[in-house]
Design a protein around this motif. Structure first.
Motif, PDB file in Angstrom:
ATOM      1  N   SER A   1     -11.417   7.007   0.964  1.00 39.00           N
ATOM      2  CA  SER A   1      -9.969   6.888   1.125  1.00 39.00           C
ATOM      3  C   SER A   1      -9.262   7.132  -0.198  1.00 39.00           C
ATOM      4  O   SER A   1      -8.051   7.346  -0.235  1.00 39.00           O
TER       5      SER A   1
ATOM      6  N   GLY B   1     -14.052   3.560  -0.899  1.00 41.59           N
ATOM      7  CA  GLY B   1     -13.713   3.326   0.494  1.00 41.59           C
ATOM      8  C   GLY B   1     -14.279   4.436   1.371  1.00 41.59           C
ATOM      9  O   GLY B   1     -15.183   5.178   0.965  1.00 41.59           O
ATOM     10  N   ARG B   2     -13.716   4.560   2.566  1.00 42.95           N
ATOM     11  CA  ARG B   2     -14.210   5.571   3.504  1.00 42.95           C
ATOM     12  C   ARG B   2     -13.033   6.295   4.146  1.00 42.95           C
ATOM     13  O   ARG B   2     -11.998   5.693   4.432  1.00 42.95           O
TER      14      ARG B   2
ATOM     15  N   GLU C   1     -10.404   4.882   6.930  1.00 48.30           N
ATOM     16  CA  GLU C   1     -10.504   3.435   7.143  1.00 48.30           C
ATOM     17  C   GLU C   1      -9.101   2.838   7.326  1.00 48.30           C
ATOM     18  O   GLU C   1      -8.131   3.288   6.700  1.00 48.30           O
TER      19      GLU C   1
ATOM     20  N   THR D   1     -11.085  -0.406   1.431  1.00 49.59           N
ATOM     21  CA  THR D   1     -12.193  -1.224   0.966  1.00 49.59           C
ATOM     22  C   THR D   1     -12.651  -0.709  -0.393  1.00 49.59           C
ATOM     23  O   THR D   1     -12.098   0.259  -0.925  1.00 49.59           O
TER      24      THR D   1
END
Length: 374
Positions: free
Chosen positions: A109, A132-133, A136, A140
Motif C-alpha cells: 500500500s 503493507g499490502r 488493504e 498495516t
C-alpha cells in the motif's frame, strides 16, 4: 554465507564516541532549503547504479530514485503516502521524471526504500520495500522485499521506465533468525524491520547480494540488525546477519557497502531516539570495516560514528548514503527553532521546521578505520 560471525555493535563502542568536526554534519543556514519537487517532500534518495556501483548516467543525466509524498499535513505522516520517484540530475540541477511505478502497481500500500541497478540487457532491477499490502482496507506495517525489472526507455529525449512490468516478492523475514515484520499497527521507529534492500556486487567473486535492515530477538523485544542475502539460480538465499546492535539500538536502516583499497566499508543510519537509552548517541551515519564481505568487521572511529548531526540541530539530516566516489547524499529533516521537538509539534510548526528536500552533498575521506568529512 553460513560461516558469518556477526559483528556486535555494543555499549563499549558507544562509550568511545566523542564529537568532533571530522564526524559532524555541517550546519545548514539556507532555510527553507531549495526544493527538488515544488509540491512534494522527498527523502531517502539513492542512485540507479551501474553494476560497478557507480551512478548511472543516461542522456547526460545521473539517474536517481527517492521516496516522495505530497507536501501536505504533518511531515511524520509522509510514510503513509510514500511512492518511489525517478529523478534526473545534471549541472543545472534536478529534473522530475515522475513516479517509478504506475498507480496501484506495487505489491504494498506504500513503497519504502530500496536500491536500483542498471542491467546490460537494458532493464533496471528496482529493489524496494513493499509496506503493507496492495488494496488493504487500512494500512498495516508488514514489510517484504520486492523486485521489479522495467526496461529503461529514452524516447523523445526523455528518460523513463516501462510501466508494464511484473513485481515479484523475493525475500521476507524468516521468523527464526530474523523476527517477522508483520505488525498490523505501529509507526516508523516502533516496528520490527525487514526493509531497505541495498544491492551490492562483491568484487572478490562477482556475486550479487542484498543488505537488508532487519530485526533480531533481544530480551523479550527486538534489536536492529543487517541481514545478508545472496543471489542463487531462481532466487535469493537469506543468510546470517552481518551485524547486530547488541542491546543498544532497535532500528538501524539503509545498510550499504562501499569497497575502497580492498576494504569493505559497511554503512548504516539510525535515529537518536532508537538508542537504548534514548539519545545515547546522535542521529547519524555509522559504519564498520572488514577485509572481506563476511568480515571480521571493526567499528569505524572506535565507536562506529561516521557523521552525526550537530547538537543544536539533532535531527537536521538523515538517510545518508555513501556513493562509490565517497560523495555522501542525504535529505534535510528537521531544523530546530525552539524547545519543542518538531516531530511532536503541531502541523504548522512541524511543517515550517521540515526540510523535505535533498541536503548539501558531503565528501568523506577514509583512512583504514578512520573517517572524516571533507
Amino acid at each position: 554465507m553460513n560461516d558469518i560471525r556477526p559483528a556486535r555493535w555494543t555499549r563499549r563502542h558507544l562509550g568511545l564516541l566523542t564529537g568532533s568536526a571530522a564526524t559532524t554534519v555541517p550546519a545548514v543556514t539556507d532555510w527553507p532549503a531549495p526544493r527538488v519537487l515544488p509540491h512534494d517532500d522527498v527523502w531517502d534518495l539513492w542512485p540507479v547504479q551501474e553494476e560497478d556501483g557507480s551512478p548511472s548516467t543516461v542522456l547526460g543525466q545521473e539517474l536517481w530514485m527517492t521516496l516522495s509524498a505530497p507536501a501536505a499535513g504533518h511531515p511524520e505522516e509522509r510514510h503513509g503516502h510514500a511512492r518511489l520517484h525517478l529523478l534526473g540530475r545534471d549541472a543545472d540541477g534536478w529534473t522530475d521524471l515522475g513516479h517509478v511505478f504506475a498507480d496501484g502497481a506495487s505489491l504494498g500500500s506504500r513503497e519504502w526504500s530500496g536500491s536500483a541497478v542498471r542491467r546490460p540487457d537494458g532493464t533496471v532491477s528496482v529493489f524496494y520495500t513493499a509496506a503493507g499490502r496492495r488494496g488493504e482496507p487500512w494500512q498495516t506495517f508488514s514489510q517484504r522485499v520486492v523486485e521489479a525489472r522495467p526496461r529503461l526507455l529514452t524516447a523523445d529525449g526523455r528518460v523513463s521506465l516501462d510501466r508494464d512490468v511484473a513485481h515479484q516478492e523475493i525475500l521476507r523475514s524468516n521468523g527464526g533468525t530474523y523476527l517477522p515484520a508483520d505488525e498490523v499497527e505501529g509507526a516508523p521507529g516502533r516496528i520490527r524491520a525487514f526493509r531497505d534492500p541495498g544491492w551490492f556486487r562483491d568484487p572478490a567473486d562477482g556475486r550479487e547480494h542484498l543488505l537488508i535492515a532487519a530485526s533480531v530477538p533481544w530480551d523479550g523485544g527486538f534489536m536492529g540488525a543487517i541481514a545478508l542475502a545472496g543471489a542463487r539460480p531462481g532466487g535469493w538465499s537469506l543468510g546470517p546477519p552481518l551485524l547486530v546492535a547488541e542491546g543498544i539500538n532497535h532500528e538501524i536502516e539503509r545498510p550499504h557497502i562501499v569497497v575502497q583499497d580492498s576494504t569493505y566499508y559497511l554503512f548504516f543510519v539510525t535515529h537518536r531516539h532508537n538508542f537504548h537509552p534514548r539519545d545515547a548517541a546522535p542521529t547519524g551515519l555509522y559504519g564498520f570495516a572488514a577485509p572481506a564481505l563476511t568480515g571480521p568487521y571493526e567499528p569505524l572511529n572506535g565507536s562506529g560514528l561516521v557523521l552525526g548531526n550537530p547538537p543544536e540541530h539533532p535531527d537536521l539530516a538523515y538517510a545518508w548514503l555513501v556513493l562509490s566516489d565517497l560523495r555522501v547524499v542525504s535529505f534535510l529533516n528537521y531544523r530546530f527553532s525552539g524547545a519543542v521537538d518538531p516531530r511532536e509539534a503541531a502541523t504548522p510548526e512541524a511543517r515550517a521546521a521540515f526540510g523535505g528536500t535533498v541536503a548539501p552533498v558531503l565528501k568523506l575521506a577514509l583512512d583504514g578505520l578512520s573517517t572524516s568529512v571533507v
